[in-house]
Scaffold this motif. Structure first.
Motif, mmCIF file in Angstrom:
data_model
loop_
_atom_site.group_PDB
_atom_site.id
_atom_site.type_symbol
_atom_site.label_atom_id
_atom_site.label_comp_id
_atom_site.label_asym_id
_atom_site.label_seq_id
_atom_site.Cartn_x
_atom_site.Cartn_y
_atom_site.Cartn_z
ATOM 1 N N ALA A 245 0.542 -1.433 0.290
ATOM 2 C CA ALA A 245 0.286 0.070 0.129
ATOM 3 C C ALA A 245 0.871 1.215 -0.161
ATOM 4 O O ALA A 245 0.544 2.235 -0.555
ATOM 5 N N ARG A 246 1.853 1.437 0.670
ATOM 6 C CA ARG A 246 2.859 2.069 1.017
ATOM 7 C C ARG A 246 3.829 2.844 -0.428
ATOM 8 O O ARG A 246 3.994 3.933 -0.695
ATOM 9 N N ALA A 247 3.473 1.391 -1.073
ATOM 10 C CA ALA A 247 4.431 1.151 -2.584
ATOM 11 C C ALA A 247 3.556 2.237 -3.505
ATOM 12 O O ALA A 247 4.395 2.923 -4.432
ATOM 13 N N LEU A 248 2.487 1.303 -3.399
ATOM 14 C CA LEU A 248 1.301 2.282 -4.747
ATOM 15 C C LEU A 248 1.227 4.071 -4.187
ATOM 16 O O LEU A 248 0.277 3.917 -4.975
ATOM 17 N N SER A 249 1.308 3.937 -3.122
ATOM 18 C CA SER A 249 1.058 5.583 -2.762
ATOM 19 C C SER A 249 1.948 6.382 -3.096
ATOM 20 O O SER A 249 2.116 7.749 -3.951
ATOM 21 N N ARG A 250 3.362 5.523 -2.589
ATOM 22 C CA ARG A 250 4.214 6.054 -3.249
ATOM 23 C C ARG A 250 4.324 6.199 -5.544
ATOM 24 O O ARG A 250 4.817 7.288 -5.623
ATOM 25 N N TYR A 251 3.831 4.908 -6.410
ATOM 26 C CA TYR A 251 4.051 4.861 -7.326
ATOM 27 C C TYR A 251 2.769 6.281 -7.437
ATOM 28 O O TYR A 251 2.716 6.973 -8.846
ATOM 29 N N TYR A 252 1.350 6.036 -7.273
ATOM 30 C CA TYR A 252 0.421 7.424 -8.045
ATOM 31 C C TYR A 252 1.155 9.148 -7.796
ATOM 32 O O TYR A 252 0.291 9.618 -8.016
ATOM 33 N N SER A 253 1.939 9.256 -6.195
ATOM 34 C CA SER A 253 2.501 10.039 -6.226
ATOM 35 C C SER A 253 3.139 10.773 -7.521
ATOM 36 O O SER A 253 3.035 11.437 -7.747
ATOM 37 N N GLU A 256 0.938 10.850 -10.541
ATOM 38 C CA GLU A 256 0.302 12.042 -10.727
ATOM 39 C C GLU A 256 1.035 13.059 -11.239
ATOM 40 O O GLU A 256 1.118 14.382 -12.288
ATOM 41 N N GLU A 257 2.136 13.432 -10.698
ATOM 42 C CA GLU A 257 3.822 14.355 -10.408
ATOM 43 C C GLU A 257 3.657 14.486 -12.576
ATOM 44 O O GLU A 257 4.102 15.744 -13.105
ATOM 45 N N TRP A 258 4.081 12.895 -12.881
ATOM 46 C CA TRP A 258 5.000 13.259 -14.555
ATOM 47 C C TRP A 258 2.944 13.145 -15.730
ATOM 48 O O TRP A 258 2.923 14.252 -16.298
ATOM 49 N N PHE A 259 2.578 13.503 -14.930
ATOM 50 C CA PHE A 259 0.047 13.431 -15.684
ATOM 51 C C PHE A 259 0.469 15.512 -16.020
ATOM 52 O O PHE A 259 0.394 15.548 -16.842
ATOM 53 N N ASN A 261 3.178 17.421 -15.617
ATOM 54 C CA ASN A 261 4.175 18.077 -15.933
ATOM 55 C C ASN A 261 4.822 19.677 -15.594
ATOM 56 O O ASN A 261 4.695 19.917 -16.690
ATOM 57 N N GLN A 262 4.958 19.286 -14.615
ATOM 58 C CA GLN A 262 5.569 19.798 -13.418
ATOM 59 C C GLN A 262 6.846 20.404 -13.211
ATOM 60 O O GLN A 262 7.478 21.018 -13.743
ATOM 61 N N ARG A 263 6.749 18.858 -13.398
ATOM 62 C CA ARG A 263 7.767 18.943 -12.088
ATOM 63 C C ARG A 263 9.500 19.003 -12.886
ATOM 64 O O ARG A 263 9.593 18.076 -13.823
ATOM 65 N N PRO A 264 10.654 19.278 -12.400
ATOM 66 C CA PRO A 264 12.153 19.078 -13.825
ATOM 67 C C PRO A 264 11.801 17.348 -13.954
ATOM 68 O O PRO A 264 12.087 16.911 -13.169
ATOM 69 N N ILE A 265 12.913 17.182 -14.712
ATOM 70 C CA ILE A 265 13.106 15.812 -15.138
ATOM 71 C C ILE A 265 14.832 15.963 -15.586
ATOM 72 O O ILE A 265 15.139 16.918 -16.994
ATOM 73 N N SER A 266 15.614 15.124 -15.208
ATOM 74 C CA SER A 266 16.968 15.056 -15.405
ATOM 75 C C SER A 266 17.339 13.575 -16.041
ATOM 76 O O SER A 266 17.200 12.519 -14.953
ATOM 77 N N ASN A 267 17.132 13.265 -17.616
ATOM 78 C CA ASN A 267 18.148 12.311 -17.512
ATOM 79 C C ASN A 267 16.832 11.049 -17.788
ATOM 80 O O ASN A 267 17.195 9.596 -17.156
ATOM 81 N N GLY A 268 15.165 11.529 -17.582
ATOM 82 C CA GLY A 268 14.707 10.433 -18.238
ATOM 83 C C GLY A 268 14.186 10.504 -16.413
ATOM 84 O O GLY A 268 13.146 9.476 -16.173
ATOM 85 N N PHE A 269 15.019 10.520 -15.237
ATOM 86 C CA PHE A 269 13.893 10.900 -13.951
ATOM 87 C C PHE A 269 13.516 12.451 -13.468
ATOM 88 O O PHE A 269 13.697 12.739 -13.922
ATOM 89 N N ILE A 270 12.059 12.252 -13.126
ATOM 90 C CA ILE A 270 11.437 13.066 -12.541
ATOM 91 C C ILE A 270 12.223 13.687 -11.380
ATOM 92 O O ILE A 270 13.000 12.479 -10.303
ATOM 93 N N GLU A 271 12.147 14.656 -10.691
ATOM 94 C CA GLU A 271 12.717 15.213 -9.335
ATOM 95 C C GLU A 271 12.110 14.429 -8.250
ATOM 96 O O GLU A 271 11.370 14.503 -8.237
ATOM 97 N N PRO A 272 12.846 13.836 -7.635
ATOM 98 C CA PRO A 272 12.268 13.385 -6.490
ATOM 99 C C PRO A 272 11.479 13.321 -5.847
ATOM 100 O O PRO A 272 11.592 15.153 -5.225
ATOM 101 N N LEU A 273 10.162 13.274 -4.908
ATOM 102 C CA LEU A 273 8.911 13.649 -4.261
ATOM 103 C C LEU A 273 9.988 13.312 -2.708
ATOM 104 O O LEU A 273 10.406 12.151 -2.687
ATOM 105 N N SER A 274 9.169 14.475 -1.609
ATOM 106 C CA SER A 274 10.393 14.416 -0.378
ATOM 107 C C SER A 274 9.022 13.493 0.167
ATOM 108 O O SER A 274 8.014 13.488 -0.262
ATOM 109 N N GLU A 275 9.572 13.081 1.007
ATOM 110 C CA GLU A 275 7.999 12.367 2.348
ATOM 111 C C GLU A 275 7.064 12.690 2.423
ATOM 112 O O GLU A 275 6.172 12.382 2.252
ATOM 113 N N ALA A 276 8.004 14.174 2.726
ATOM 114 C CA ALA A 276 6.176 15.163 3.746
ATOM 115 C C ALA A 276 5.380 15.151 1.965
ATOM 116 O O ALA A 276 3.934 15.802 2.154
#
Length: 345
Positions: A245-253, A256-259, A261-276
């Protein structure tokens, strides 16, 4: 109700080699075939480590030689990214390679990130016109000569080369959500695949109702198949739900950010989300993921899937992408094969 496996290479750790991810995907497919799954599905996504699937036909050509029975589903190609003649030829060739096991899924596309890079910023929402133009042209190309003058593509007389092994062509599926897409799929002889994503089962019922309404709107058309795609994880002990459940909470977070399309992306990775930041997405809270998605011990999962079967779904697609280690995915899939699927034999 039949079962399929929906799987991609997904990468969150740059230290994890792509080759290792590929071999893990193949192992999951082989488990699914040995366990009696009807199909596997691999989609198309470009430029993102989150979902690595640049051309699903490449996967299917490889898997055709590694498997014997399981049907090979492209789920789904993004219609605006494909010229009809190229798509018809590639699909037909894989159908021949696989001995007539190809299932061809198509969608309008969703991530604006991809449209910005593939089509110069065309709005992803405009992909629907490409899908509606593509389907009937593709069907004609599979059968014989076809000239086309349309809004999205125009070409003189051509045909699919080679021709598919299945006649008149491989089963076609459309990823549908709104009533118009359901109507279009049914009217054009296509099967329908739906996903409620993270939403509760009320959305599962609503999607079924849209499909049934499309059937009523097309009374002379044979009923196509209806597939439900849902994130799934089977665990052994009562308290084991929290990790998936925590893994899928992270997955969908991240989804949503990929969808967005506002967060910085570098070398195919989106900027990491903090736990907060993840914790602030209350609509993806682990408890909600447990309640809304199919997470549970075998008996719980069986009860949930029996409900979907009663609703009229012909195929349940086990969506295994979740960011968990391969060993956890593999164990869940083995439990599904050994303890869930026998209830549907």
């Amino acid at each position: 109700m039949k079962f399929s496996l929906f799987v991609h290479m997904e990468r969150f750790d740059p230290a994890k080699p792509h080759r290792e991810l590929f071999h893990e995907l193949v192992e999951l497919v082989e488990i699914a075939e040995a366990g009696g799954f009807e199909m596997i599905w691999i989609g198309e996504h470009l430029g993102m480590e989150f979902t690595i699937a640049p051309n699903p036909f490449d996967f299917m050509a490889y898997l055709a030689a590694r498997t014997q029975r399981i049907r090979l589903g492209v789920g789904t190609v993004i219609a605006p990214f494909w010229h009809p003649l190229r798509l018809a030829g590639e699909a037909a060739l894989v159908d021949i390679m696989s001995g007539g096991r190809l299932e061809l899924g198509l969608a309008r596309g969703a991530y604006q990130f991809e449209f910005d890079r593939m089509l110069g910023g065309m709005k992803a929402t405009e992909g629907g016109k490409h899908l509606r133009e593509l389907i009937p042209v593709l069907q004609r190309l599979f059968v014989g000569d076809c000239a086309h003058q349309g809004e999205c593509w125009s070409f003189p007389t051509a045909t699919a080369m080679p021709k598919p092994l299945q006649t008149p062509y491989p089963p076609m599926w459309i990823a549908a959500r709104d009533p118009d897409s359901h109507n279009f799929a049914v009217a054009n002889g296509c099967n329908v695949m739906v996903t409620p994503l993270w939403h509760p089962d009320e959305e599962v019922v609503s999607l079924r109702d849209r499909f049934n309404a499309a059937l009523a709107n097309n009374p002379g058309v044979p009923r196509p198949r209806l597939m439900l795609l849902r994130h799934t994880h089977v665990h052994e002990r009562t308290g084991d739900w929290e990790t998936p459940a925590r893994a899928l909470s992270r997955y969908y977070s991240y989804f949503e950010e990929w969808f967005r399309n506002q967060r910085p992306i570098s070398n195919g990775f989106i900027e990491p989300l903090s736990e907060a930041e993840i914790a602030a997405k209350a609509h993806f809270a682990p408890q909600l993921m447990r309640d809304n998605l199919v997470i549970g011990q075998p008996d719980t999962v069986i009860t949930r899937l029996k409900y979907y079967e009663r609703l009229g779904y012909d195929q349940y697609s086990y969506w295994i992408d979740n960011g968990l280690p391969h060993a956890a995915k593999k164990r869940s899939l083995e439990l599904f094969v050994d303890e869930v699927m026998p209830a549907f034999a």
